[in-house]
Scaffold this active site. Structure first.
Site, PDB file in Angstrom:
ATOM      1  N   CYS A   1     -27.417 107.036  42.240  1.00  7.65           N
ATOM      2  CA  CYS A   1     -27.111 107.767  43.463  1.00  7.65           C
ATOM      3  C   CYS A   1     -26.018 108.804  43.196  1.00  7.65           C
ATOM      4  CB  CYS A   1     -26.628 106.810  44.531  1.00  7.65           C
ATOM      5  SG  CYS A   1     -25.270 105.826  43.913  1.00  7.65           S
TER       6      CYS A   1
ATOM      7  N   CYS B   1     -22.515 107.458  42.254  1.00  9.78           N
ATOM      8  CA  CYS B   1     -22.229 107.050  40.881  1.00  9.78           C
ATOM      9  C   CYS B   1     -21.840 108.257  40.061  1.00  9.78           C
ATOM     10  CB  CYS B   1     -23.434 106.395  40.235  1.00  9.78           C
ATOM     11  SG  CYS B   1     -24.711 105.897  41.339  1.00  9.78           S
TER      12      CYS B   1
ATOM     13  N   CYS C   1     -16.751  95.066  -3.566  1.00  4.53           N
ATOM     14  CA  CYS C   1     -15.368  94.724  -3.294  1.00  4.53           C
ATOM     15  C   CYS C   1     -15.032  95.064  -1.860  1.00  4.53           C
ATOM     16  CB  CYS C   1     -14.451  95.513  -4.215  1.00  4.53           C
ATOM     17  SG  CYS C   1     -14.829  97.257  -4.130  1.00  4.53           S
TER      18      CYS C   1
ATOM     19  N   CYS D   1     -14.623  98.806  -0.984  1.00  2.00           N
ATOM     20  CA  CYS D   1     -15.798  99.624  -0.702  1.00  2.00           C
ATOM     21  C   CYS D   1     -16.111  99.559   0.786  1.00  2.00           C
ATOM     22  CB  CYS D   1     -17.033  99.118  -1.437  1.00  2.00           C
ATOM     23  SG  CYS D   1     -16.717  98.294  -2.966  1.00  2.00           S
TER      24      CYS D   1
ATOM     25  N   ASP E   1     -51.354  76.238  34.019  1.00  3.11           N
ATOM     26  CA  ASP E   1     -50.350  76.538  35.025  1.00  3.11           C
ATOM     27  C   ASP E   1     -51.019  77.456  36.039  1.00  3.11           C
ATOM     28  OD1 ASP E   1     -47.728  76.616  36.111  1.00  3.11           O
ATOM     29  OD2 ASP E   1     -47.582  78.671  35.376  1.00  3.11           O
TER      30      ASP E   1
ATOM     31  N   ASP F   1     -46.910  80.623  30.964  1.00  2.63           N
ATOM     32  CA  ASP F   1     -46.128  81.725  30.405  1.00  2.63           C
ATOM     33  C   ASP F   1     -45.120  81.118  29.447  1.00  2.63           C
ATOM     34  OD1 ASP F   1     -43.525  81.227  31.534  1.00  2.63           O
ATOM     35  OD2 ASP F   1     -44.340  81.857  33.464  1.00  2.63           O
TER      36      ASP F   1
ATOM     37  N   ASP G   1     -42.481  77.794  31.165  1.00  3.04           N
ATOM     38  CA  ASP G   1     -43.257  76.645  30.730  1.00  3.04           C
ATOM     39  C   ASP G   1     -42.958  76.235  29.298  1.00  3.04           C
ATOM     40  OD1 ASP G   1     -44.461  76.805  33.181  1.00  3.04           O
ATOM     41  OD2 ASP G   1     -46.092  78.071  32.481  1.00  3.04           O
TER      42      ASP G   1
END
Lengths: 844, 125
Positions: free
Chosen positions: A36, A39, A104, A107, A530, A729, A733
């Protein structure tokens, strides 16, 4: 602005340093969550408050903040913090790569400094232990190339780790196979050429003219044979060296394999022949002194040919994976600095905006931000019809954009894309083992040494009890036994079928996690489905509009939709969608008031509208005029009815329901037809559950099951002594899927690598369950055919080679026939596995 | 039975005894994987006619990285499978391919090429 522009182009007169280097720097930060105008101001304020920031403007539509700042005073991390403090987030990309030669701690700091010095890099951390770097950067400012260059500038090199499934890697593999094939064919031709000559000259007395030129025991024949001895040694060295090397390598590991057997068989024949040629006097009779160089040469040649054919057939076995790898897009068109640039697909970053035109391949996974189109996803999901996609919808990489142009934000790239996960899963599954393979593994561990023992026993028995010339029979029996035994056919039986079967599944949108799931899936007795999201769409839609009291359906729906537009209830969305679907323009409501557990009231087009359940209507004393009976009827059909009253009078009912997927019924019928019991499980009340179960033809319903009790219900069915599969899913589940003998996860879009599932169905349809079981049955049938075939071959072949038939029928196998049979058996196994590819899903 | 038959049978039985002893009775000694600074237990495994070393001893609870290098072209050894850890990797000739896993429980875990011709063992202590 002006001053910095000029300063940038010319060095300062006083310092000689280009002021622009120390002057203003401009970046565009992609900011998420900008919805919006408020913001925009908040972000702008936050950015301007950072010391060193000169200007900050936020573009709402593009979701970007353009900031000009003084790099001496502030930096990207501070800007990001400011945006974060304002409650928003800067989109960044993170990447991890390996760096070669980090030895090392010093580095590490060097590389980190180089990375952090790169414009656009926000964070960089390098680890000595893993030799890897994690880098977070702004894709709009830096790109992967810049990061790579930074590592290079520190004097290190990014380790090239091409994605394991790149088309190049597949090409290299194919090339290696081709080279191996050509080398085997060369070996075969050389062996065959020498072989024909050797075969004829080993038995010159069988041929009319040769009989006179090279009589037995003549000096002339001896020279020819000596020549054959040298020729066959050349064949051993050129065409057969891999057998001898393999056998030697194996012996060093105290293991024996096909190479050991072939090397032993051909080696023994050559050594015997050479002794017979050079020292004929040690044999009691002249008969013994014949040579068998032909066995050495021809067996080596034939087995080479067999291996070459095997290689060809094997190449076809993994075609499925090659097809998948070949699907990957090569390039992507992304927006960088507002311009469209074509880049290799490996360089697309999370957060990039990718542009796709009609007819083009979508390069990576993402979410559409602009435009809409129909997308052909058949290559990934197996769904043949193009899928309509709009803003907010997920697109899957490697699918093909059909009609419209759109832009999408990349969410998964590289090895995280759906396709890459699919390829990885398929590769892992193809490398896994079917449980029946364990028996084979035990057997093959003893197989080769046992064959060698059998050959020695055969030699002893024939030498001791056999007819004269005993040493010749004993030798032939021993060599034939070594050659005919084929541990390869046994070893390849299941892996070849598994590779083909898993690939077959993948091409049909079924991802099988491994051999174990495949083997279990063929014997399932009960499948638990399911309800929500599996049998049904999992999303309520408007199903019925019943108008009364003088209103027509259209008015009723238009007004109800207008009111529901302001509601956040999931059922409200269904009504709004339904009304829009009928092409109605929804009016705006005012005085909106939601009464939880009852309904809503609002004013729309000057009328007072009530929308809610029976209790709501009774509270407001609305006469229902028989509408309640109609509502009960709808509820019996598994729907959720809502009453509408306008200006205090009953106006009708709108009903929403989670509708059954089009192909659920057919799939359930097909499962029943396979002799599988189908059970439905749901958290819904008994009445709704029963209504849905009736529609799809399920008798056994487990209703009002709390999500956490689903796994327990699976277990209860397993206690009935059944092999139980659960289909659901992969998220809610997950425990039930893990508890089941086979867990089927219904995939959603790009989330294919679902951890809890044994089998993932990319296309969210129950037909996939039917197909998966069909694939598993076909594959396991193929596995058994191969195993039984390989066992029978060896169980029959070995005794015949040992000469069991000789006392009764006078049949003794020649080593040459044994070589042909052996090569043929392993080629047969692979060919049978390839036959599986012709499998087509049966209509259910 | 003539003397030559006796010699052949005695030699044959001797060979059989040797095969049994050579392939089945001798236990190979394992190689202990080295611990690197990254916390991995690493071991190079050469794939050439078999796995060298073919018995690898590791400690439980620490990640293991086995770097396979395949130096042969026989297609048998194209893939290495760890059924106990659910891992597999294809081994292009000449390339180093790391296989990583975390052994949790002590025990013996076999690994093998896809056809089961080459075998090796990871002993978790």
């Amino acid at each position: 602005m002006e001053s910095t522009q000029t300063a940038r182009s010319a060095p300062s007169a006083t310092t000689g340093v280009r002021a622009g280097v120390a002057g203003a720097r401009r970046v565009e930060l992609p900011v998420s969550g900008l919805t919006c105008h408020n913001c925009v101001q908040a972000v702008e304020r936050a950015l301007r408050a950072v010391p060193g920031v000169r200007t900050a403007t936020v573009n709402l539509a593009g979701g970007r903040a353009a900031v000009e700042y003084d790099p001496e005073k502030t930096g990207l991390p501070a800007l990001r913090e400011a945006v974060k403090a304002a409650g928003y987030r800067v989109w960044t990309a993170t990447t991890r790569f390996a760096i070669r030669g980090i030895t090392c701690a010093s580095c590490v700091t060097k590389i980190e400094k180089a990375l952090l010095g790169t414009p656009g890099v926000l964070k960089a951390s390098v680890s000595v232990g893993t030799e890897e770097a994690d880098v977070e950067y702004l894709p709009s400012v830096a790109d992967f190339g810049a990061v790579k260059a930074a590592v290079g500038s520190a004097g290190y090199e990014m380790a090239e780790s091409p994605p394991p499934a790149s088309p190049e890697a597949a090409d290299r593999e194919a090339e290696a196979r081709e080279a191996e094939y050509r080398s085997l064919m060369r070996k075969w031709w050389f062996g065959a050429a020498v072989g024909v000559f050797t075969m004829i000259m080993s038995y010159p007395w069988l041929f009319p003219v040769l009989r006179d030129w090279f009589p037995r025991e003549s000096q002339r024949l001896w020279y020819v044979w000596a020549g054959m001895g040298v020729g066959s040694l050349a064949v051993i060295l050129f065409s057969g060296n891999h057998f001898f090397m393999g056998a030697w390598q194996g012996l060093r590991h105290r293991s024996a394999n096909m190479h050991t057997l072939i090397a032993l068989g051909t080696g023994v024949a050559w050594v015997y022949s050479t002794i017979a040629l050079l020292f004929p006097q040690i044999f009691p009779s002249r008969e013994f002194a014949d040579v068998y160089y032909d066995v050495t040469v021809v067996v080596i040649a034939l087995v080479d040919l067999g291996l070459a054919m095997e290689l060809r057939a094997k190449g076809r076995t993994s075609e499925a994976i090659k097809k998948l790898i070949g699907l990957q897009a090569k390039t992507a068109r992304v927006l960088r600095d507002g311009k469209e640039v074509d880049i290799p697909v490996e360089e697309v970053l999370v957060g990039d905006t990718v542009v796709v035109r009609p007819g083009e391949k979508i390069p990576v996974d993402g979410e559409i931000v602009d435009g809409s189109s129909a997308v052909d996803e058949s290559m990934v999901t197996g769904e043949s019809l193009p899928v309509e996609k709009g803003v907010g919808d997920e697109v899957i990489g490697a699918t093909i954009n059909k009609t419209g142009a759109f832009k999408f934000r990349a969410t998964k790239v590289g090895k995280d894309t759906a396709l890459a996960s699919i390829i990885r899963m398929v590769q892992d599954a193809q490398g896994s083992k079917v449980p029946v393979q364990r028996i084979v593994d035990v057997v093959s561990g003893y197989f080769t040494p046992s064959v060698a023992i059998l050959a020695i026993l055969g030699f002893m028995v024939w030498y001791t009890f056999g007819p004269p010339p005993a040493v010749v029979f004993a030798l032939i029996v021993a060599v034939t036994t070594l050659i005919i035994a084929c541990p390869c056919a046994l070893g390849m039986a299941t892996p070849m079928s598994l590779t083909t079967g898993v690939g077959l599944g993948a091409l049909n949108g079924i991802l099988i996690r491994g051999g174990e799931a495949l083997q279990t899936a063929q014997n399932l007795q009960t499948i638990i489905l399911d309800k929500t999201g599996t049998i049904t769409h999992g999303k309520p839609v408007l199903t019925d509009v019943v108008a009364s009291g003088g209103f027509d359906e259209e008015t009723l729906l238009r007004l109800a939709g207008g009111v529901e537009k302001s509601s956040e209830h999931p059922l409200a969305a269904a009504i709004v969608e339904g009304a829009k679907g009928r092409g109605l323009a929804l009016p705006d409501a005012e005085g909106f008031n939601a009464i939880p557990g009852h309904g809503i009231e609002a004013r729309v087009e000057g009328r007072a509208l009530l929308l809610g359940n029976l209790k709501f209507m009774r509270d407001r004393k609305i006469p229902l005029d028989g509408l309640d009976a109609r509502a009960l009827e709808l509820a019996d059909g598994g729907k959720t009815p809502m009453f509408v009253a306008i200006d205090g009078k009953p106006a009708g009912i709108v009903a929403v329901a989670d509708t059954v997927k089009e192909d659920s019924k057919g799939a359930i019928q097909a499962l029943k037809g396979m002799g599988i019991e189908v059970v439905m499980i749901t958290g819904d009340n008994e009445r709704t559950a029963r209504a849905i179960a009736r529609q799809v033809g399920i008798e056994r319903v487990l209703a009002e099951v709390l999500p956490q009790d689903k796994a327990f219900n699976v277990q209860k069915l397993q206690l009935e002594g059944k092999q139980v599969a659960m289909v659901g899913d992969g998220i809610n589940d997950a425990p039930a899927l893990a508890q089941a003998d086979v867990g089927f996860a219904i995939g959603t879009g790009t989330d294919v690598a679902i951890a809890a599932s044994d089998i993932t169905l990319i296309k969210g349809s129950l037909r996939g369950v039917v197909l998966a079981i069909q694939v598993s049955r076909a594959t396991m049938r193929n596995v058994y055919q191969n195993l039984v075939g390989a066992f029978i071959y060896n169980v029959l072949g070995l005794p015949i080679a040992l000469g069991v038939l000789y006392p009764f029928f006078g049949i003794l196998l020649s080593p040459l026939l044994a070589a042909i049979a052996m090569s043929f058996s392993s080629v047969t196994v692979i060919t049978n596995a390839n036959r599986l590819k012709r499998w087509k899903p049966r209509a259910a | 039975m003539t003397w030559d038959k006796i010699v052949v049978d005695v030699v044959g039985l001797g060979l059989i005894g040797f095969i049994v002893w050579f392939f089945w009775l001798v236990k190979a000694k394992g190689v202990k994987a080295a611990l690197t600074s990254g916390g991995y237990q690493e071991q190079m495994v050469l794939v050439k006619g078999g796995y060298t070393p073919d018995v690898i001893v590791v400690e439980a609870g620490k990640p293991v990285r086995l770097n396979f290098v395949r130096q042969e072209s026989a297609s048998c050894s194209e893939m290495v499978v760890f059924p106990g850890f659910g891992k597999s990797a294809s081994l292009p000739e000449g390339e180093t391919v790391p296989v990583e896993f975390l052994p949790k429980e002590p025990g013996e875990y076999e690994f093998a090429c896809q056809m089961g011709m080459f075998r090796g063992k990871v002993i978790v202590e």
